[in-house]
Design a protein around this motif. Structure first.
Motif, PDB file in Angstrom:
ATOM      1  N   GLN A  46       0.674  -1.526   0.103  1.00  0.00           N
ATOM      2  CA  GLN A  46       0.516   0.171   0.079  1.00  0.00           C
ATOM      3  C   GLN A  46       1.420   1.081   0.432  1.00  0.00           C
ATOM      4  O   GLN A  46      -0.065   2.657   0.092  1.00  0.00           O
ATOM      5  CB  GLN A  46      -0.876   0.177   1.490  1.00  0.00           C
ATOM      6  N   TYR A  47       1.781   1.572   0.272  1.00  0.00           N
ATOM      7  CA  TYR A  47       3.195   2.482   0.362  1.00  0.00           C
ATOM      8  C   TYR A  47       3.779   2.204  -0.878  1.00  0.00           C
ATOM      9  O   TYR A  47       4.461   3.715  -0.826  1.00  0.00           O
ATOM     10  CB  TYR A  47       3.880   2.411   1.109  1.00  0.00           C
ATOM     11  N   ASN A  48       4.680   1.577  -1.891  1.00  0.00           N
ATOM     12  CA  ASN A  48       5.245   1.295  -2.709  1.00  0.00           C
ATOM     13  C   ASN A  48       5.000   2.270  -3.865  1.00  0.00           C
ATOM     14  O   ASN A  48       6.055   3.054  -3.556  1.00  0.00           O
ATOM     15  CB  ASN A  48       5.745  -0.223  -2.902  1.00  0.00           C
ATOM     16  N   LYS A  49       4.244   2.558  -4.183  1.00  0.00           N
ATOM     17  CA  LYS A  49       3.557   3.808  -5.350  1.00  0.00           C
ATOM     18  C   LYS A  49       3.972   4.755  -4.592  1.00  0.00           C
ATOM     19  O   LYS A  49       4.325   5.987  -5.696  1.00  0.00           O
ATOM     20  CB  LYS A  49       2.798   2.975  -6.007  1.00  0.00           C
ATOM     21  N   LEU A  50       3.294   4.691  -3.602  1.00  0.00           N
ATOM     22  CA  LEU A  50       2.800   6.308  -3.566  1.00  0.00           C
ATOM     23  C   LEU A  50       4.262   6.862  -3.231  1.00  0.00           C
ATOM     24  O   LEU A  50       4.687   7.971  -3.416  1.00  0.00           O
ATOM     25  CB  LEU A  50       2.203   6.302  -1.548  1.00  0.00           C
ATOM     26  N   TYR A  51       5.304   6.302  -2.868  1.00  0.00           N
ATOM     27  CA  TYR A  51       6.441   6.515  -2.131  1.00  0.00           C
ATOM     28  C   TYR A  51       7.510   7.204  -3.167  1.00  0.00           C
ATOM     29  O   TYR A  51       8.190   7.206  -3.014  1.00  0.00           O
ATOM     30  CB  TYR A  51       6.999   5.221  -1.249  1.00  0.00           C
ATOM     31  N   SER A  52       7.140   5.897  -4.645  1.00  0.00           N
ATOM     32  CA  SER A  52       7.638   6.070  -5.910  1.00  0.00           C
ATOM     33  C   SER A  52       8.143   7.857  -6.327  1.00  0.00           C
ATOM     34  O   SER A  52       8.418   8.010  -6.706  1.00  0.00           O
ATOM     35  CB  SER A  52       7.560   5.153  -6.151  1.00  0.00           C
ATOM     36  N   LEU A  53       6.033   6.967  -6.250  1.00  0.00           N
ATOM     37  CA  LEU A  53       5.365   8.620  -6.681  1.00  0.00           C
ATOM     38  C   LEU A  53       6.426  10.330  -6.113  1.00  0.00           C
ATOM     39  O   LEU A  53       6.505  11.035  -6.640  1.00  0.00           O
ATOM     40  CB  LEU A  53       4.535   8.759  -7.295  1.00  0.00           C
TER      41      LEU A  53
END
Length: 331
Positions: A46-53
């Motif tokens: 749930q956090y990988n994409k948010l952190y990467s973006l």
């Protein structure tokens, strides 16, 4: 060393070259920041994409506004856009040219950051490792008790114990990194082709004479503002010196001197110095006069016509006798 001197002379030649140099330095700083950035993917679905973006978008936004802030064209453009018309009409083409130059230079560092992150691939792996189909790779750790999504979310974390002695993580990382680098090289190729096409096609549709006029007056605005600032600094220095000297002169007690020779000889040097200082002050010797001059410069800039300087009036001396007859004149 000679080449370095030539490069420095180029960047110091005018404001446009200085802006180019600052933008190049900012782009190099963005690369240095990325290489020294400690990238730690959370490895949670749930956090990988948010952190990467966040890593992909937030630093470019900061670099963009920093590029706008340090670009001299920003101040010149806003001054020209917001100033009252006064005696000088506004040229929308000049404002448009300055805005375009400002945006192009401000976008350099953000684009370098985005390209470096894509070519490196770490952020892409963190963001899209969950989207990879694990069935096309062998060696999936299925004895951990975790579902497939959580296992794929841990692919960026090479220190995780579930990937010990397993080639699965490396295979997935290589797969996603290939896509990341493909996207990065595609964007770079697109930008290069776009710039080349714009450079080739633009002369076919734009009037080159109009472009030269726009570029000339944009440079004029920059140089005019610089000269005005420099003149104000010189005037402020002379004005301050005059005020300080006048203060000390007022504090000095009067001294009576008995002189045989005419007083104009002793006062000649002082009068000459006062006249020279008055020339540097341009006749502005009071605070109200200076405030009025600055208001006039902002609200009513002079028209772009310097023909009056060629016909500057000069002082003429005429000697007359008591009866009013002209004895000598240099008119």
């Amino acid at each position: 060393m000679e080449r370095l001197k030539l490069v420095l002379q180029y960047f110091q030649s005018n404001s446009e070259s200085i802006s180019n140099g600052i933008c190049i330095i900012l782009a190099l700083v963005s690369v240095k920041l990325y290489t020294s950035f400690d990238f730690n993917c959370p490895c949670l679905p749930q956090y990988n994409k948010l952190y990467s973006l966040g890593v992909m978008i937030v630093p470019p936004i900061i670099l963009f506004f920093l590029g706008v802030l340090i670009n001299r064209h920003t101040g010149v453009m806003m001054d020209e856009w917001m100033r009252p018309i006064g005696n000088r009409s506004k040229n929308p083409a000049v404002v448009k040219y300055l805005f375009s130059a400002m945006i192009q230079r401000a976008l350099l560092a953000p684009m370098v950051w985005i390209l470096v992150t894509l070519l490196d691939g770490k952020i892409f792996i963190c963001a899209f490792s969950v989207s990879v189909d694990p069935s096309i790779f062998s060696g999936l750790p299925n004895n951990t008790g975790l579902d497939v999504i959580k296992i794929m979310a841990k692919v960026p974390c090479k220190e995780d114990i579930i990937f010990k002695n397993s080639s699965f993580r490396k295979a997935v990382s290589r797969y996603v990194r290939c896509y990341s680098q493909a996207v990065g090289w595609s964007i770079l190729l697109f930008l290069i082709v776009l710039g080349a096409m714009a450079r080739l096609i633009k002369p076919c549709f734009d009037d080159h004479a109009t472009f030269l006029q726009t570029r000339y007056w944009s440079n004029y605005l920059d140089i005019e503002q610089k000269l005005f600032d420099e003149t104000c600094v010189l005037h402020a220095r002379d004005f301050a010196r005059k005020c300080v000297v006048q203060f000390f002169e007022d504090m000095r007690t009067d001294t009576i001197l008995c002189l045989r020779h005419p007083p104009f000889i002793s006062n000649f040097k002082e009068e000459f110095e006062d006249e020279e200082e008055g020339e540097r002050l341009h006749g502005v010797t009071k605070q109200e006069q200076m405030n009025q001059l600055l208001n006039k410069w902002y609200y009513s800039k002079p028209e772009l016509d310097v023909s009056r300087i060629a016909h500057r009036p000069r002082a003429c001396v005429t000697w007359k006798d008591p009866d009013g007859k002209t004895l000598y004149s240099d008119v």
